[in-house]
Design an enzyme around this catalytic site. Structure first.
Site, PDB file in Angstrom:
ATOM      1  N   GLY A 243       0.841  -1.195   0.000  1.00 19.68           N
ATOM      2  CA  GLY A 243       0.000   0.000   0.000  1.00 19.68           C
ATOM      3  C   GLY A 243       0.868   1.234   0.000  1.00 19.68           C
ATOM      4  O   GLY A 243       2.029   1.206  -0.430  1.00 19.68           O
ATOM      5  N   SER A 244       0.307   2.315   0.514  1.00 18.56           N
ATOM      6  CA  SER A 244       1.017   3.590   0.455  1.00 18.56           C
ATOM      7  C   SER A 244       2.112   3.664   1.522  1.00 18.56           C
ATOM      8  O   SER A 244       2.047   2.984   2.551  1.00 18.56           O
ATOM      9  CB  SER A 244       0.023   4.731   0.659  1.00 18.56           C
ATOM     10  OG  SER A 244      -0.565   4.602   1.933  1.00 18.56           O
ATOM     11  N   THR A 245       3.064   4.526   1.292  1.00 19.17           N
ATOM     12  CA  THR A 245       4.154   4.714   2.249  1.00 19.17           C
ATOM     13  C   THR A 245       3.614   5.245   3.576  1.00 19.17           C
ATOM     14  O   THR A 245       4.041   4.801   4.652  1.00 19.17           O
ATOM     15  CB  THR A 245       5.203   5.674   1.642  1.00 19.17           C
ATOM     16  OG1 THR A 245       5.725   5.045   0.463  1.00 19.17           O
ATOM     17  CG2 THR A 245       6.331   5.969   2.602  1.00 19.17           C
ATOM     18  N   GLY A 248       2.054   2.429   5.385  1.00 19.30           N
ATOM     19  CA  GLY A 248       3.110   1.480   5.745  1.00 19.30           C
ATOM     20  C   GLY A 248       3.839   1.898   7.010  1.00 19.30           C
ATOM     21  O   GLY A 248       4.153   1.081   7.878  1.00 19.30           O
ATOM     22  N   CYS A 301       2.264   0.761  -8.689  1.00 19.11           N
ATOM     23  CA  CYS A 301       3.374   1.241  -7.859  1.00 19.11           C
ATOM     24  C   CYS A 301       4.630   1.468  -8.685  1.00 19.11           C
ATOM     25  O   CYS A 301       5.404   2.366  -8.399  1.00 19.11           O
ATOM     26  CB  CYS A 301       3.639   0.251  -6.728  1.00 19.11           C
ATOM     27  SG  CYS A 301       3.886  -1.420  -7.317  1.00 19.11           S
ATOM     28  N   GLU A 399       3.959  10.778  -5.412  1.00 23.60           N
ATOM     29  CA  GLU A 399       3.306   9.708  -6.161  1.00 23.60           C
ATOM     30  C   GLU A 399       1.862  10.109  -6.447  1.00 23.60           C
ATOM     31  O   GLU A 399       1.077  10.329  -5.531  1.00 23.60           O
ATOM     32  CB  GLU A 399       3.333   8.410  -5.347  1.00 23.60           C
ATOM     33  CG  GLU A 399       2.795   7.237  -6.144  1.00 23.60           C
ATOM     34  CD  GLU A 399       2.693   5.961  -5.326  1.00 23.60           C
ATOM     35  OE1 GLU A 399       2.240   6.027  -4.164  1.00 23.60           O
ATOM     36  OE2 GLU A 399       3.035   4.896  -5.861  1.00 23.60           O
TER      37      GLU A 399
HETATM   38  P1  NDP Z   1      -3.347   2.385   1.242  1.00 20.55           P
HETATM   39  O1  NDP Z   1      -2.059   2.471   1.958  1.00 20.55           O
HETATM   40  O2  NDP Z   1      -4.333   3.452   1.436  1.00 20.55           O
HETATM   41  O3  NDP Z   1      -4.101   1.020   1.617  1.00 20.55           O
HETATM   42  C1  NDP Z   1      -3.491  -0.239   1.527  1.00 20.55           C
HETATM   43  C2  NDP Z   1      -4.238  -1.195   2.435  1.00 20.55           C
HETATM   44  O4  NDP Z   1      -4.075  -0.778   3.789  1.00 20.55           O
HETATM   45  C3  NDP Z   1      -5.747  -1.218   2.190  1.00 20.55           C
HETATM   46  O5  NDP Z   1      -6.240  -2.529   2.426  1.00 20.55           O
HETATM   47  C4  NDP Z   1      -6.249  -0.254   3.249  1.00 20.55           C
HETATM   48  O6  NDP Z   1      -7.613  -0.457   3.588  1.00 20.55           O
HETATM   49  C5  NDP Z   1      -5.344  -0.606   4.410  1.00 20.55           C
HETATM   50  N1  NDP Z   1      -5.232   0.426   5.441  1.00 20.55           N
HETATM   51  C6  NDP Z   1      -5.669   1.720   5.408  1.00 20.55           C
HETATM   52  N2  NDP Z   1      -5.354   2.342   6.583  1.00 20.55           N
HETATM   53  C7  NDP Z   1      -4.713   1.427   7.348  1.00 20.55           C
HETATM   54  C8  NDP Z   1      -4.122   1.469   8.651  1.00 20.55           C
HETATM   55  N3  NDP Z   1      -4.122   2.577   9.408  1.00 20.55           N
HETATM   56  N4  NDP Z   1      -3.532   0.348   9.128  1.00 20.55           N
HETATM   57  C9  NDP Z   1      -3.473  -0.780   8.374  1.00 20.55           C
HETATM   58  N5  NDP Z   1      -4.035  -0.885   7.148  1.00 20.55           N
HETATM   59  C10 NDP Z   1      -4.636   0.208   6.625  1.00 20.55           C
HETATM   60  O7  NDP Z   1      -2.959   2.189  -0.284  1.00 20.55           O
HETATM   61  P2  NDP Z   1      -3.939   2.079  -1.507  1.00 20.55           P
HETATM   62  O8  NDP Z   1      -4.893   0.955  -1.301  1.00 20.55           O
HETATM   63  O9  NDP Z   1      -4.465   3.426  -1.795  1.00 20.55           O
HETATM   64  O10 NDP Z   1      -2.930   1.594  -2.663  1.00 20.55           O
HETATM   65  C11 NDP Z   1      -2.143   2.467  -3.350  1.00 20.55           C
HETATM   66  C12 NDP Z   1      -0.720   2.456  -2.794  1.00 20.55           C
HETATM   67  O11 NDP Z   1      -0.191   1.136  -2.812  1.00 20.55           O
HETATM   68  C13 NDP Z   1       0.207   3.263  -3.662  1.00 20.55           C
HETATM   69  O12 NDP Z   1       1.024   4.071  -2.860  1.00 20.55           O
HETATM   70  C14 NDP Z   1       1.044   2.208  -4.374  1.00 20.55           C
HETATM   71  O13 NDP Z   1       2.284   2.657  -4.781  1.00 20.55           O
HETATM   72  C15 NDP Z   1       1.116   1.127  -3.370  1.00 20.55           C
HETATM   73  N6  NDP Z   1       1.391  -0.158  -3.990  1.00 20.55           N
HETATM   74  C16 NDP Z   1       2.644  -0.701  -3.847  1.00 20.55           C
HETATM   75  C17 NDP Z   1       2.988  -1.879  -4.480  1.00 20.55           C
HETATM   76  C18 NDP Z   1       4.338  -2.488  -4.298  1.00 20.55           C
HETATM   77  O14 NDP Z   1       4.475  -3.686  -4.529  1.00 20.55           O
HETATM   78  N7  NDP Z   1       5.352  -1.752  -3.885  1.00 20.55           N
HETATM   79  C19 NDP Z   1       2.039  -2.583  -5.331  1.00 20.55           C
HETATM   80  C20 NDP Z   1       0.739  -1.954  -5.405  1.00 20.55           C
HETATM   81  C21 NDP Z   1       0.452  -0.769  -4.743  1.00 20.55           C
HETATM   82  P3  NDP Z   1      -8.777   0.403   2.868  1.00 20.55           P
HETATM   83  O15 NDP Z   1      -8.393   0.521   1.424  1.00 20.55           O
HETATM   84  O16 NDP Z   1      -9.986  -0.425   3.086  1.00 20.55           O
HETATM   85  O17 NDP Z   1      -8.787   1.729   3.544  1.00 20.55           O
END
Ligand code: NDP
Length: 497
Positions: A243-245, A248, A301, A399
């Site tokens: 997910g996002s930095t 993370g 990503c 990003e």
């Molecule tokens: P997010 O970080 O918003 O969400 C990722 C996951 O984390 C979702 O399931 C989300 O749930 C969940 N989440 C949200 N808040 C929390 C929290 N506080 N604690 C734990 N989990 C949480 O990312 P996106 O879904 O918007 O995805 C886009 C991002 O992912 C981009 O930055 C992209 O670069 C990155 N990415 C990286 C990849 C890699 O391999 N390096 C591959 C694909 C994407 P919910 O959506 O239900 O809020």
């Protein structure tokens, strides 16, 4: 899989019956408090299903089930051959359900059906089969210390793995975590994004049908709070996050505040695509550069969101880029000819359009820049290219995660490397050149987890580790190294005297 071109995807979509309930202990169940959320398609704003909105009681239950299951040894102590057989049966069932899964993914996140049938579903099957094959290939280490002492080093599953995945490749991102974690004998609690829960739930049904014991895999749809609870939970041994930095970092904090569970992060990127004047084929490179930013509407990503072109070929290459961008035409994702799908939801659409507004003040808009197909009820943005922003501009550093490209000219190789490395991220980078020595030098100097020469995001082979450095995360998905993430090393010393 039947031929995607021959299928009447709209008719299939009408007849689809979607079950949005959570998957816990081998059963579809409502959230404990009965809460649901509406899962909306970005292709036309239609409500696809009402999906269980899991909360704390569901998280507690799923983790307790996964823990009990792990401790029972029903999966963790099964032989590698037994695990492999179940995972292979699961892969076969996924293959038999390929059309349904591709359709669910297309409806849920607005990807073109041509992509979900050709890339997302086949990629998911490939990943599952690849790790199934590894399940019985483990050989541990023997250390002969001296005549009286024998050491051996074994790998054991870590226990309960929480997998938290994003919405841009819902099936594949989930499988990249689940397949190695299960192959190694762990129990898994998977949290898909609230924007894309449908395929994760469906493949869990198929896992059960394939003979995966109840409780080994659990799927909790819900919002980010569910992810946070998993990251904070004392009984989760490992969290694998994509997910996002920003999120993370919060996951890592949660691990530090609770039980120091191991944390694996695959995060964002701002990947450079460097074109040298001796680029072997400008037409091919421009086609690749366009695909590298506009495929999946830029919601990748590894998207090549920074294009660095040597000044000797700048004008020619830019014209080729603009021509190639025109091939990506936002359209109905259910139409097999559509080359560009939707932006995942209203909030993200506003975010990307906001960056385009910022871009207009920071650089020259070369093409695109508008929301399109609004009358369809869907969320679409045309391919957008900005030229010559300052290296410090927001559109050059942040990003955007949409179909928005920034382009920079450069005069010297060293300048290109410096520009490429001037990022907080370090996921992927590509260089286009006919000079082998320069290619090696670029690979050595580029600060990225993955470097591609005369290609971009060639991450289709499971043997190649996938992941980044710096604020793009740690650890690697895919390859044998992914198995290491889901196992603990144990050293045993036998005194023989
Ligand atoms: P997010 O970080 O918003 O969400 C990722 C996951 O984390 C979702 O399931 C989300 O749930 C969940 N989440 C949200 N808040 C929390 C929290 N506080 N604690 C734990 N989990 C949480 O990312 P996106 O879904 O918007 O995805 C886009 C991002 O992912 C981009 O930055 C992209 O670069 C990155 N990415 C990286 C990849 C890699 O391999 N390096 C591959 C694909 C994407 P919910 O959506 O239900 O809020």
């Amino acid at each position: 899989m039947s031929s995607a071109i021959e299928r009447d995807w709209r008719a299939l979509a009408q007849s689809l019956r979607i079950d949005g309930r959570a998957f816990i202990d081998g059963k579809r169940v409502d959230a404990h408090d009965g809460a649901v959320f509406a899962d909306v398609s970005p292709a036309d704003s239609r409500v696809l299903a009402h999906v269980s909105a899991c909360s704390e009681r569901d998280v507690q239950l799923a983790i307790a089930v996964a823990r009990r299951c792990f401790d029972s040894g029903v999966w963790a102590d099964a032989s590698g051959r037994e695990r492999k057989a179940v995972l292979q049966r699961w892969a076969q069932l996924v293959r038999e359900s390929a059309d349904e899964l591709a359709l669910l993914e297309t409806l849920d996140v607005g990807k073109p059906i041509a992509d979900t049938t050709a890339i997302d579903v086949p990629g998911t099957i490939y990943c599952l089969e690849w790790f199934a094959e590894l399940a019985d290939k483990r050989v541990d280490e023997l250390v002969q210390i001296d005549k009286t002492q024998l050491g051996y080093v074994t790998r054991e599953p870590v226990g309960v793995v929480a997998a938290i995945v994003p919405w841009n490749f819902p099936l594949q991102m989930a499988m990249w975590k689940i397949a190695p974690a299960l192959a190694a004998g762990n129990s898994v609690v998977l949290k898909p994004s609230e924007k894309s829960p449908l395929t994760a739930l469906r493949i869990a049904d198929l896992a059960r049908a394939a003979g995966l014991p109840d409780g080994v895999l659990n799927v909790l749809p819900g919002d980010g709070a569910v992810g946070q609870m998993l990251a904070l939970h004392e009984d989760v041994d490992c969290v694998a996050f994509t997910g996002s930095t920003a999120v993370g970092k919060r996951v890592m904090e949660c691990a530090a505040r609770s039980n120091l569970k191991r944390v694996w992060l695959e995060l964002g990127g701002k990947s450079p695509f460097i074109v040298m004047p001796d680029c072997p084929d400008i037409g091919h490179a421009a086609r690749s550069a366009a695909a590298a930013i506009f495929y999946n509407a830029g919601q990748i990503c590894t998207a090549a969101s920074r294009l660095l072109i040597h000044t000797d070929i700048y004008d020619v290459f830019m014209q080729a880029m603009v021509d190639e961008a025109r091939r990506f035409v936002p359209g109905d994702p259910l139409d097999i000819g559509t080359t560009m799908g939707a932006i995942v939801d209203e909030q993200h659409l506003r975010r990307v359009l906001g960056y385009i507004d910022v871009g207009r003040t920071e650089a020259r808009l070369r093409c695109g820049g508008r929301r399109v197909r609004e009358s369809s009820g869907g969320l679409f943005i045309e391919p957008t290219i900005f030229e010559r922003p300052a290296a410090t501009a927001r559109i050059a550093r942040e990003e955007i995660f949409g179909p928005v490209l920034t382009v920079f000219p450069f005069d010297h190789f060293d300048e290109a490397i410096a520009l490429a490395n001037s990022s907080d991220y370090g996921l992927g980078a590509s260089v286009w050149t006919s000079n082998l020595r320069l290619a090696h030098e670029a690979s050595r100097r580029l600060r990225a987890g993955m470097v591609w020469v005369n290609g971009h995001d060639d991450s289709g082979d499971m043997n190649m580790p996938f992941g980044g450095i710096a604020q793009s995360g740690n650890g690697r998905d895919n390859s044998v190294h992914a198995l290491e993430k889901y196992t603990e090393l144990k050293s045993t010393l036998l005194r023989l005297g």
